[in-house]
Design a protein around this motif. Structure first.
Motif, PDB file in Angstrom:
ATOM      1  N   VAL C  47       0.825  -1.208   0.000  1.00 52.42           N
ATOM      2  CA  VAL C  47       0.000   0.000   0.000  1.00 52.42           C
ATOM      3  C   VAL C  47       0.862   1.262   0.000  1.00 52.42           C
ATOM      4  O   VAL C  47       0.592   2.206  -0.752  1.00 52.42           O
ATOM      5  N   LEU C 217      -6.012   6.436   4.248  1.00 55.30           N
ATOM      6  CA  LEU C 217      -5.633   5.035   4.449  1.00 55.30           C
ATOM      7  C   LEU C 217      -6.085   4.498   5.797  1.00 55.30           C
ATOM      8  O   LEU C 217      -6.128   3.274   5.998  1.00 55.30           O
ATOM      9  N   GLY C 220      -8.765   2.412   4.805  1.00 51.39           N
ATOM     10  CA  GLY C 220      -8.336   1.199   4.126  1.00 51.39           C
ATOM     11  C   GLY C 220      -7.796   0.177   5.114  1.00 51.39           C
ATOM     12  O   GLY C 220      -8.129  -1.008   5.043  1.00 51.39           O
ATOM     13  N   LEU C 224      -9.113  -3.648   6.190  1.00 50.13           N
ATOM     14  CA  LEU C 224      -8.349  -4.900   6.251  1.00 50.13           C
ATOM     15  C   LEU C 224      -8.488  -5.550   7.622  1.00 50.13           C
ATOM     16  O   LEU C 224      -8.618  -6.765   7.741  1.00 50.13           O
TER      17      LEU C 224
ATOM     18  N   LEU D  90     -13.137   4.276  -0.321  1.00 51.55           N
ATOM     19  CA  LEU D  90     -12.051   3.307  -0.460  1.00 51.55           C
ATOM     20  C   LEU D  90     -12.502   1.919  -0.032  1.00 51.55           C
ATOM     21  O   LEU D  90     -12.150   0.909  -0.654  1.00 51.55           O
ATOM     22  N   GLN D  91     -13.274   1.856   1.027  1.00 50.67           N
ATOM     23  CA  GLN D  91     -13.729   0.552   1.517  1.00 50.67           C
ATOM     24  C   GLN D  91     -14.758  -0.064   0.584  1.00 50.67           C
ATOM     25  O   GLN D  91     -14.786  -1.286   0.401  1.00 50.67           O
ATOM     26  N   MET D  94     -12.832  -1.614  -2.212  1.00 44.92           N
ATOM     27  CA  MET D  94     -12.295  -2.903  -1.779  1.00 44.92           C
ATOM     28  C   MET D  94     -13.393  -3.973  -1.789  1.00 44.92           C
ATOM     29  O   MET D  94     -13.169  -5.102  -2.240  1.00 44.92           O
ATOM     30  N   SER D 227      -7.386  -8.884  -0.393  1.00 39.42           N
ATOM     31  CA  SER D 227      -7.841  -7.559   0.035  1.00 39.42           C
ATOM     32  C   SER D 227      -6.688  -6.566   0.136  1.00 39.42           C
ATOM     33  O   SER D 227      -6.881  -5.358  -0.041  1.00 39.42           O
ATOM     34  N   LEU D 231      -6.746  -2.998  -1.770  1.00 36.91           N
ATOM     35  CA  LEU D 231      -6.514  -1.688  -1.163  1.00 36.91           C
ATOM     36  C   LEU D 231      -5.384  -0.952  -1.891  1.00 36.91           C
ATOM     37  O   LEU D 231      -5.516   0.233  -2.230  1.00 36.91           O
ATOM     38  N   TRP D 235      -6.204   2.439  -3.978  1.00 33.69           N
ATOM     39  CA  TRP D 235      -5.552   3.657  -3.489  1.00 33.69           C
ATOM     40  C   TRP D 235      -4.683   4.281  -4.577  1.00 33.69           C
ATOM     41  O   TRP D 235      -4.706   5.489  -4.811  1.00 33.69           O
TER      42      TRP D 235
END
Lengths: 259, 259, 259, 259
Positions: C47, C217, C220, C224, D90-91, D94, D227, D231, D235
């Protein structure tokens, strides 16, 4: 401190009332709706809570029909087709495509309605100021006008506007938002000295504004409309087969531009 | 080894043909469809590739209308309402609800159509053998019959069957699958010595089978239908507010049953 | 007008370079990463594009570990458990839970980092002005502080802050954002005359800010982290069985409050 | 008929126990896990309910590291990148990528473990019969072997197998499933008279089988692993910009092959 009422109260709705053997939707027995209410009318009843009839129904159906598909290059459609090759169910493939929609893809209609309302409140003489203020807050892009692909004109937009005109003549809607949309189009075309025609988002926004929908519902109705294309394409792709189908043929891959 | 044709050929479709300023859906200019084709008819055209008219359209609309909602306890509806309180867009909330649908939730219609086709091929005298074979392969559960909630009867099912009867009398459909559905109902009720009425999945499956839809499309059409409820509930929940709304009131939490 | 280079260039990435038999991730052969790089380090490398080591890795792992689960009342976890009873695959159930995350659920960490950066730029004397400006723009709620459930304190926050202190003493991070976080906590507690302790979002935001992650992030990484709980709960629910499991027991249903 | 206990019992879990100010995960206070438990160990604890240590942790991390990414042509990665250009969070991007995973994309690992267990039970002399039976039931494709892209060999598979060998020599795992995997590879290569090497699904399946994971968790762990790539790519794409980015450059569109 707590009792069972708390639980029953946790979810509250005006949409559905249900007991064993009884389902009422927006206060109407479901068995009375079935067979008497068209699907588009049912959408309106469920979401807006009121009945839609006659020329207004026709306008609503026209908007729903117009946005069902824009081909396998639209991210939503592409995602549904890809998903169909990955071993998930048909409804999951649809959901994957629907989940693509957001502020950018399928979001311009909401913004266009918001703009139309500002323009409506400002009146004809305030249009330039309205556009200036919009750009100051949101940037150069005026939602609902111009198309990167359909040049000179998106064939759906003038057709939809024509239907609004018909409905206005019949007294079913006011026509005020069609007028505003056209005024913006004229203004933008004058500014840029080239055609900046209303696009599908701008045209469906005119209809939703004429019908009195809150702006955010433009996204919701677009989602329902596009789901039709998602199902059609996911189903077709399942028939074609393919496994783990990526965006481009395997030999193209992608460009690595790292260090 | 590769050329640009490979890329253009990577995605192939019979659904949509497009050039700048031109969109044809199933071979028809989109501007001719808009204003002349109802939304349910458009769904049929896009997915099945053919036109649907008259009493057959009415049946299709009835099936679509009947499954829009089953309240905030349905996992699909609950998920859309929860998502609406988590700070995602309206379309994402719809997608979350749609993604709940699968083999169990919204999947019985496909299975019921498959069973009806087996029963149709076996003929009236083969019904018991068909049911026995189904259970041997799939387990005790006969898809489309019985309901854990709507006792004695789901009000949607007899209404839908009645519409099929009307359409059959008018010659719009054969009525063969309504007959099969009722025969299964009779058989199950006799076996279990209590009513095992056809439910919404069984009844919509009758309609889709009468209309000639492939079995998997029962899921796709259910997805389109339920999406209406997803939008209505997500929108209502957004209006109610709430943040991070979980399934039950906070004071109830859950039971820890670990070591 | 077009050539194959256009296609290869359509997707560009610094993350992965691949040929048959060769996979480089962030410039490193994948077979060298496997066995030498921990999973948390791999997340960082993929990332952020850089390596993370030593005490900084430990901090990153602590943040990832801390947010995996908040029980079946969290909308994300509830959605994954519901989906597991609807007949979809394990990965779809995870995706349904992940799709719950947004501005409200799992979004406070991003906002907290943004606030910390403003406070950092304003310096200790500018803290009050920073909070005032934040509220003027975003409303009363200060992201990362206070908890509607964990009173008096979320056990994760002080533990995470303690680890940041350790890492700061070891010179692995500056400790500046831990200081800012504590200063905000002190300020809010003084204002409201009752404890307004840092919560999990505020504490993980301190870590991500200390490590130099861009604010978005935080979402993000939360995604996760929470995906671990989603998998655990979806898998457990599959083992428990259940079909179409709604949010509350069937007998509670919901409250109809329409006309 | 109902009481509040019913509600509290509706969701039951062995994973998490929680009171205000107290969070126990798998029976351990969360503040004791934070700082002492690596992220991969936490995944194992949450999902499997037991602790993983030493060489077994290293194997688990290797499997998780190996599957994070396969580039923008993998449907999962492509979907996340597209979503990142559509105006969703962002989520959500994903989640869209994760929702691509199913029986075909990310599903071979589960099938390979199932096959390995069959081969294990049949013993070395029963391998041919096991493969024959598999094909009779599932078709020609043996999950976990061969790769349409990485020829002659996927660089991840031999590396992962080597780590299993190391762990077996150290007594951390039995090595039985590495042996079975290699025997299948030998058999397939002999049958087809060309190399049919174990792929990433086959190799991670060896690890998960060695570690005693139920077969379906191969999908869950693949989901967690991939995942990370989702991400990273979402991103990166957000940083690159792009609006409504479809699978191929606009000028290519697609092939219409309808009537």
């Amino acid at each position: 401190m707590t009792n069972s009422t708390d639980v029953a109260d946790w979810w509250r709705t005006e949409i559905i009332d249900m007991e064993p053997g009884r389902i009422h939707l927006r206060g109407r027995p479901v068995q009375d709706l079935i067979g008497h209410t068209g699907f588009a009318q049912m959408i309106w009843l469920m979401v807006m809570g009121t009945e839609i009839t006659g020329d207004r129904t026709a306008l609503f159906e026209a908007a729903l029909v117009s946005a069902v598909d824009h081909g396998p290059q639209a991210p939503s459609i592409a995602a549904a087709r890809m998903a169909a090759t990955c071993g998930v169910g048909l409804q999951s493939a649809m959901a994957t495509g629907l989940n693509m929609l957001g502020d950018v893809h399928g979001g311009a209609g909401e913004q266009a309605i918001a703009l139309y309302h500002l323009a409506h409140d400002a009146g004809p003489d305030g249009l330039q100021a309205t556009l200036d203020a919009w750009r100051a807050q949101h940037g150069r892009f005026i939602p609902g006008f111009g198309h990167r692909f359909h040049k000179p004109v998106d064939p759906r937009a003038p057709r939809l506007l024509g239907l609004v005109d018909d409905a206005a003549r019949a007294g079913a809607v006011s026509g005020a938002f069609a007028q505003i949309g056209r005024a913006i189009e004229t203004q933008l075309t004058a500014e840029r000295k080239k055609p900046v025609p209303m696009n599908i988002d701008g045209a469906t926004a005119v209809i939703y504004a004429e019908l009195g929908c809150p702006a955010p519902l433009a996204r919701g109705f677009f989602g329902l409309s596009r789901s039709v294309g998602l199902l059609a394409h996911a189903w077709e792709q399942m028939g074609q087969g393919g496994r783990n189908k990526g965006p481009t043929p395997p030999q193209y891959r992608w460009t690595y531009d790292g260090p």
